[in-house]
Write a protein that holds these residues in place. Structure first.
Motif, PDB file in Angstrom:
ATOM      1  N   ARG A  98     -20.518  20.818  12.654  1.00 22.82           N
ATOM      2  CA  ARG A  98     -20.542  22.147  13.256  1.00 22.82           C
ATOM      3  C   ARG A  98     -21.671  22.252  14.283  1.00 22.82           C
ATOM      4  NH1 ARG A  98     -19.386  24.661   8.556  1.00 22.82           N
ATOM      5  NH2 ARG A  98     -21.554  25.077   8.078  1.00 22.82           N
ATOM      6  N   GLU A  99     -22.837  21.720  13.899  1.00 21.50           N
ATOM      7  CA  GLU A  99     -23.962  21.762  14.836  1.00 21.50           C
ATOM      8  C   GLU A  99     -23.678  20.932  16.082  1.00 21.50           C
ATOM      9  OE1 GLU A  99     -27.400  20.736  12.496  1.00 21.50           O
ATOM     10  OE2 GLU A  99     -27.105  22.575  11.316  1.00 21.50           O
ATOM     11  N   GLN A 100     -23.109  19.743  15.865  1.00 24.86           N
ATOM     12  CA  GLN A 100     -22.766  18.910  17.019  1.00 24.86           C
ATOM     13  C   GLN A 100     -21.745  19.608  17.910  1.00 24.86           C
ATOM     14  OE1 GLN A 100     -21.481  15.050  15.708  1.00 24.86           O
ATOM     15  NE2 GLN A 100     -23.519  14.425  15.042  1.00 24.86           N
ATOM     16  N   GLY A 101     -20.796  20.277  17.283  1.00 25.32           N
ATOM     17  CA  GLY A 101     -19.767  20.982  18.042  1.00 25.32           C
ATOM     18  C   GLY A 101     -20.380  22.056  18.928  1.00 25.32           C
ATOM     19  N   ARG A 102     -21.330  22.793  18.374  1.00 16.99           N
ATOM     20  CA  ARG A 102     -22.012  23.826  19.165  1.00 16.99           C
ATOM     21  C   ARG A 102     -22.772  23.203  20.323  1.00 16.99           C
ATOM     22  NH1 ARG A 102     -23.498  26.887  14.485  1.00 16.99           N
ATOM     23  NH2 ARG A 102     -25.394  25.659  14.348  1.00 16.99           N
ATOM     24  N   ASP A 103     -23.466  22.081  20.036  1.00 20.10           N
ATOM     25  CA  ASP A 103     -24.206  21.388  21.100  1.00 20.10           C
ATOM     26  C   ASP A 103     -23.260  20.924  22.205  1.00 20.10           C
ATOM     27  OD1 ASP A 103     -26.445  21.747  19.641  1.00 20.10           O
ATOM     28  OD2 ASP A 103     -26.668  19.653  19.000  1.00 20.10           O
ATOM     29  N   TRP A 107     -23.419  22.058  25.974  1.00 17.95           N
ATOM     30  CA  TRP A 107     -23.617  21.042  27.019  1.00 17.95           C
ATOM     31  C   TRP A 107     -22.622  21.248  28.163  1.00 17.95           C
ATOM     32  CZ3 TRP A 107     -19.722  17.354  28.054  1.00 17.95           C
ATOM     33  CH2 TRP A 107     -20.033  16.470  29.089  1.00 17.95           C
ATOM     34  N   TRP A 108     -21.377  21.540  27.828  1.00 19.38           N
ATOM     35  CA  TRP A 108     -20.403  21.697  28.915  1.00 19.38           C
ATOM     36  C   TRP A 108     -20.738  22.923  29.781  1.00 19.38           C
ATOM     37  CZ3 TRP A 108     -14.284  21.888  28.526  1.00 19.38           C
ATOM     38  CH2 TRP A 108     -13.763  21.564  29.800  1.00 19.38           C
ATOM     39  N   TYR A 109     -21.150  24.013  29.129  1.00 17.87           N
ATOM     40  CA  TYR A 109     -21.582  25.171  29.922  1.00 17.87           C
ATOM     41  C   TYR A 109     -22.707  24.775  30.879  1.00 17.87           C
ATOM     42  CZ  TYR A 109     -18.888  28.798  27.557  1.00 17.87           C
ATOM     43  OH  TYR A 109     -17.872  29.582  27.102  1.00 17.87           O
ATOM     44  N   LEU A 110     -23.695  24.036  30.345  1.00 17.74           N
ATOM     45  CA  LEU A 110     -24.827  23.657  31.195  1.00 17.74           C
ATOM     46  C   LEU A 110     -24.365  22.789  32.355  1.00 17.74           C
ATOM     47  CD1 LEU A 110     -27.636  22.992  28.568  1.00 17.74           C
ATOM     48  CD2 LEU A 110     -27.242  25.014  29.993  1.00 17.74           C
ATOM     49  N   GLU A 111     -23.405  21.913  32.080  1.00 21.45           N
ATOM     50  CA  GLU A 111     -22.876  21.067  33.145  1.00 21.45           C
ATOM     51  C   GLU A 111     -22.181  21.920  34.210  1.00 21.45           C
ATOM     52  OE1 GLU A 111     -23.282  18.061  33.982  1.00 21.45           O
ATOM     53  OE2 GLU A 111     -21.792  17.991  35.588  1.00 21.45           O
ATOM     54  N   MET A 112     -21.396  22.877  33.779  1.00 20.58           N
ATOM     55  CA  MET A 112     -20.693  23.722  34.749  1.00 20.58           C
ATOM     56  C   MET A 112     -21.688  24.513  35.596  1.00 20.58           C
ATOM     57  SD  MET A 112     -17.257  25.088  32.952  1.00 20.58           S
ATOM     58  CE  MET A 112     -17.414  25.063  31.222  1.00 20.58           C
ATOM     59  N   ILE A 113     -22.786  24.905  34.956  1.00 22.76           N
ATOM     60  CA  ILE A 113     -23.792  25.691  35.668  1.00 22.76           C
ATOM     61  C   ILE A 113     -24.577  24.811  36.639  1.00 22.76           C
ATOM     62  CG2 ILE A 113     -25.989  26.909  35.313  1.00 22.76           C
ATOM     63  CD1 ILE A 113     -24.661  27.992  32.672  1.00 22.76           C
ATOM     64  N   ALA A 114     -24.842  23.565  36.216  1.00 27.21           N
ATOM     65  CA  ALA A 114     -25.731  22.715  37.021  1.00 27.21           C
ATOM     66  C   ALA A 114     -24.979  21.830  38.009  1.00 27.21           C
ATOM     67  CB  ALA A 114     -26.567  21.841  36.088  1.00 27.21           C
ATOM     68  N   VAL A 347     -26.162  30.578  23.291  1.00 34.44           N
ATOM     69  CA  VAL A 347     -25.750  31.963  23.545  1.00 34.44           C
ATOM     70  C   VAL A 347     -24.498  31.988  24.428  1.00 34.44           C
ATOM     71  CG1 VAL A 347     -26.409  34.109  24.706  1.00 34.44           C
ATOM     72  CG2 VAL A 347     -28.058  32.928  23.251  1.00 34.44           C
ATOM     73  N   LEU A 348     -24.421  31.049  25.370  1.00 38.23           N
ATOM     74  CA  LEU A 348     -23.251  30.989  26.251  1.00 38.23           C
ATOM     75  C   LEU A 348     -21.994  30.712  25.434  1.00 38.23           C
ATOM     76  CD1 LEU A 348     -24.855  28.825  29.071  1.00 38.23           C
ATOM     77  CD2 LEU A 348     -24.482  31.294  29.111  1.00 38.23           C
ATOM     78  N   VAL A 349     -22.141  29.848  24.442  1.00 36.26           N
ATOM     79  CA  VAL A 349     -21.006  29.512  23.581  1.00 36.26           C
ATOM     80  C   VAL A 349     -20.515  30.767  22.873  1.00 36.26           C
ATOM     81  CG1 VAL A 349     -20.241  28.101  21.633  1.00 36.26           C
ATOM     82  CG2 VAL A 349     -21.939  27.191  23.241  1.00 36.26           C
ATOM     83  N   ARG A 353     -16.852  32.666  23.309  1.00 33.02           N
ATOM     84  CA  ARG A 353     -15.972  32.905  22.159  1.00 33.02           C
ATOM     85  C   ARG A 353     -15.665  34.389  22.037  1.00 33.02           C
ATOM     86  NH1 ARG A 353     -18.999  31.104  17.548  1.00 33.02           N
ATOM     87  NH2 ARG A 353     -18.630  29.021  18.363  1.00 33.02           N
ATOM     88  N   ARG A 354     -16.698  35.199  22.216  1.00 36.94           N
ATOM     89  CA  ARG A 354     -16.518  36.654  22.115  1.00 36.94           C
ATOM     90  C   ARG A 354     -15.497  37.149  23.137  1.00 36.94           C
ATOM     91  NH1 ARG A 354     -15.222  40.963  22.469  1.00 36.94           N
ATOM     92  NH2 ARG A 354     -16.329  42.942  22.460  1.00 36.94           N
TER      93      ARG A 354
END
Lengths: 470, 403
Positions: A98-103, A107-114, A347-349, A353-354
């Motif tokens: 679960r923790e890895q899944g959140r990471d 990570w993908w959000y950060l990639e999209m942002i960067a 938080v982005l995750v 989801r929300r």
């Protein structure tokens, strides 16, 4: 090869808009292909025509991520057999996953942002919604990471190569039960989605075609110890199959050949791309023309995308602001637009989801339906609350921490947006031009235009219904 | 309600106009316009459906216990509910003693139990199976819209314009109330929703751009829901009933408060979690059932007090039941068929259908004796008076458990 393709394209396409790009045009292209339109990027595309601007974005797109993935993605560790474990040990494994899944999602959000070439990520997300897999079924985050790497590698590459890679992709083999598809007990799950979702589309195959396809893919499995694809010959049904008018001792590879030779495959994919980039109303004649081009270029994705982005329909005034932003568009776009600092990526995750888009966990095999379905009474309230939170006008509840931390953060982000607006180059600093930069069509609340270009105007624009559009 | 009449959705208005034109042109229209069979007046006949999700998959065998079946005791050496801890319903079945607070409803004939609900072939994944239950799909069919959206979308007849919202989600995911053109509001408590909705001032709905008009329409819906809710809540007296502590009690307290205040709603969804009892079930499961029964009893008391118990139908559902044999951790794993509760002032109490036979298992699992969509048909046709579903509920007929 790709360069040659491009030279050819530039030669054969009539350059109808050789002149400079108006700011509106440049922001339209950037918003549709890269989440947001930064003033500097709009300026940079200005001197180019539509054709060159589209070509430049497409050529620049990469095949690899720029942000380092989590440490655990480096090596496959075979998962323990959960069934044999004590409940406590089993819980520990589930918790780690679960923790890895959140990471992974963060990570993908950060990639999209960067990402320096956000089109890469827009396309990777497009394919994630085409070749769907769900982390909650696949369970091992490592396999979902690997699939994401495959989708990115081929995102602007070649569709037939991507399809072949996906058919052997371990996460897909788990998700659609290919791993357990064997001659004595064929499993039709992958076969059905291959025909219905990945290639031909509904209504262009029979139940027999599915059964025969499933037989052809028997034995396409994976090796637990290595986490890699493995063909199990002993599980393979080597008999004759008959599908879509073809007959032979087909294996999976031959079935993919047959599907790629079928005209519907290119049409189906083109239609989906149209919905992602142009409008919610695919135009059959144009789709047919583009799909033919897709096949003529042996399923190279760049030429198709280029033709789509230089089509008359893409630039048509009625199609501006005609698409509803996905939650990812909204979150990533807003963060990119104002360079909002993200202290806790997780938080982005939670926000995604929300708002109804949990990356790596689409609702089902069909993916996110998108379009109008993104906006419901619930999600619209969520979107507004999220925008207030991101831009420093929020109330507690959406964000992390207690009320005081929220208030501190609000002040910080509000100041940041004020600075962003104050720091705009002169030609962006009128209310008119700033509005044109941030929203695709005129705001519903016309009163905003009476304001000065400032952080306050930015916050007003973000609350306007047209900010939900791209 | 004044001022709400003009909220006819544009799509409905357009549909009406189109039909009008077709009529004028003398085109055959029979069957295009199904008539609602319920009485005119308040939307959906002023009848609220409360959907209660038993999240995780409730152990049906320890809920409605086949206490007279030796196979039951044999399959569950540590978990079988002893005969003297069963509240007998008939000579074969009885309720788990933890459900005692439901017994007054049973005795008053306000509690119906539908037996052996499920679908074939079974899917034991939580996610996939609840998706099947949420959408009322076939086992191998993938649909996006929730079943409530589908049955209401299929029948354009019923008047829902007076509702503050078609659906209200107080717990868990949107599920059965997702999708279509259903106006579904999600909230934990009304005050916060009203605060958020206050920022959604209506901005008109006219726009040439269809994406924009969709956003504007939804905005208007939020505003309309909030104004009805706010004005009703302002005038409503507080409820005297004390609800049990805990999430389900809190959700049902909010539901009771809104219904008693006269906020017109189509369906309300609440959710109780924790039913995924893979280990140490003997302690956990009765506590869950006790919460369930006590919360429902309070809900009934509040609505009887408000004189509205006749206007409410409560229905439980879950992704699956659990396996017949207990596992090595004194728990139960994912299974198939299970019974569900239907309660309300208009319910004709009793047992409906056949309990799955313990002597005829399918790989260790119960064989469903009733299609789960019969539960939904009971709500759609029996409760709301919608015409028989053509597609959404696979032609299932309602249970005769309503008067």
């Amino acid at each position: 090869m790709r360069l040659a393709v491009f030279v050819t394209l530039l030669l054969i396409f009539p350059v109808t808009h050789a002149g400079a790009l108006a700011p509106d045009d440049a922001r339209h292209l950037l918003a549709r292909t890269g989440f947001a339109a930064a003033p500097a990027d709009v300026d940079a595309l200005g001197p180019l025509g539509r054709t060159e601007a589209a070509a430049r974005l497409i050529e620049a797109a990469g095949a690899q991520a720029s942000v380092a993935p989590p440490e655990w993605t480096r090596a496959w560790r075979p998962p323990p057999r959960l069934g044999d474990m004590e409940p406590e040990a089993r819980k520990a494994v589930m918790r780690a996953w679960r923790e890895q899944g959140r990471d992974l999602k963060a990570w993908w959000y950060l990639e999209m942002i960067a990402s320096p070439t956000p089109l890469t990520e827009v396309m990777t997300l497009f394919w994630h919604n085409h070749f769907t897999s769900q982390l909650r079924k696949v369970k091992a985050p490592y396999l979902m990471y690997r699939q994401n790497v495959v989708l990115r590698r081929h995102a602007l590459g070649n569709f037939s190569e991507m399809l072949r890679a996906v058919a052997r992709d371990p996460a897909m083999l788990v998700y659609l039960d290919g791993a357990r598809n064997r001659d004595t007990a064929p499993n039709e799950n992958f076969a059905r989605e291959l025909l219905e979702l990945f290639t031909l589309g509904e209504g262009h195959y029979s139940e027999t075609d599915i059964k025969e396809t499933a037989r052809a893919f028997t034995g396409w499995s994976l090796e637990r110890g290595t986490g890699e694809f493995r063909f199990r010959r002993a599980w393979h049904d080597g008999g004759e199959k008959s599908l879509l008018g073809h007959r032979g001792r087909f294996g999976g590879g031959e079935v993919l050949d047959i599907l790629l030779a079928h005209p519907r495959t290119a049409e189906h994919v083109t239609e989906k791309l149209w919905r992602a980039f142009v409008s919610d109303q695919p135009e059959p004649q144009e789709v047919a023309r583009l799909a033919q081009l897709f096949r003529d270029f042996d399923y190279e994705i760049r030429p198709l995308l280029f033709a789509l982005l230089t089509s008359e329909a893409f630039w048509r005034v009625e199609n501006r602001g005609r698409l509803i932003k996905s939650p990812t568009d909204l979150i990533v776009g807003t963060v990119r637009q104002f360079d909002i600092p993200i202290e806790r990526p997780v938080v982005l995750v939670r926000l995604g989801r929300r708002l109804g888009q949990d990356l790596f966990d689409p609702p089902n095999v069909k993916g996110w339906p998108g379009g109008e379905a993104w906006i419901t009474a619930d999600s619209l309230i969520g979107r507004q609350t999220m925008l207030q939170f991101l831009t420093g006008a929020g109330e507690p509840g959406m964000g992390p921490g207690d009320g005081r931390a929220m208030a501190r953060r609000s002040k910080m982000v509000a100041a940041l947006i004020d600075r962003w607006a104050a720091g705009l180059p002169e030609h962006w600093s009128s209310a008119q031009s700033l509005t044109g930069l941030l929203v695709p069509v005129a705001p519903v609340d016309a009163a905003v235009l009476d304001r000065d270009a400032s952080g306050a105007l930015v916050r007003r624009l973000l609350m306007d219904p047209v900010y939900q559009l791209k | 309600m004044i001022g709400q009449r003009n909220r006819v959705p544009d799509s409905a208005r357009r549909r009406f106009l189109r039909c009008g034109v077709a009529l004028a042109a003398g085109l055959p229209l029979a069957g295009l316009w199904p008539r609602p069979s319920h009485a005119a007046g308040a939307s959906l006949g002023g009848r609220v459906l409360v959907l209660l999700e038993l999240n995780g998959g409730n152990d049906g065998l320890n809920t409605v216990v086949p206490y007279d079946d030796r196979l039951y005791d044999r399959a569950r050496p540590s978990l079988a509910v002893p005969r003297d801890r069963v509240l007998q319903l008939d000579e074969r079945l009885g309720l788990n003693a933890a459900l005692e607070p439901l017994m007054p409803l049973w005795r008053d004939g306000e509690l119906a139990i539908a037996l052996g609900l499920g679908y074939q072939p079974p899917n034991r994944s939580h996610f996939r199976s609840i998706e099947i239950w949420n959408t009322a799909s076939d086992s191998d069919e993938v649909l996006h819209d929730g079943w409530v959206a589908r049955v209401l979308g299929e029948a354009p007849g019923p008047d829902r314009d007076d509702l503050a919202a078609d659906g209200l989600v107080l717990g868990g995911v949107t599920g059965p109330l997702a999708g279509g053109r259903l106006r579904t509001v999600v909230m934990r408590e009304p005050e916060r929703f009203l605060r958020q909705a206050a920022k959604m001032t209506p901005m008109g709905t006219a726009a040439a751009n269809p994406a924009l008009s969709h956003v504007l329409r939804v905005r208007e819906e939020i505003h309309a829901s909030a104004s009805v809710m706010e004005s009703r809540l302002q005038r409503a007296p507080a409820l005297d009933t004390r609800f049990p502590q805990g999430p389900l009690g809190r959700q049902l307290a909010v539901a009771a408060r809104l219904i008693a205040a006269g906020v017109p709603l189509g369906a309300i969804k609440v959710s109780q979690t924790g039913y995924d009892t893979h280990a140490q079930q003997a302690g956990r499961h009765p506590r869950l059932l006790e919460q369930l029964a006590a919360s429902l009893a309070a809900f009934r008391e509040a609505l009887v007090g408000a004189g509205l118990w006749d206007r409410v139908l409560v229905m439980t559902y879950a992704e699956f039941g659990r396996r017949v044999a207990e596992n090595a951790s004194n728990g139960t794993d994912h299974g198939t068929a299970a019974p569900h509760f239907i309660l309300g002032g208009r319910v004709r109490g009793g047992l409906y259908g056949m309990p799955p036979a313990l002597g005829d298992l399918d790989g260790g699992d119960l064989r469903p004796t009733m299609d789960f969509r019969r539960l939904y048909a009971t709500a759609a046709q029996g409760w709301w008076g919608l015409p028989p579903s053509r597609e959404a509920l696979a032609g299932q007929r309602p249970l005769p458990c309503l008067s």
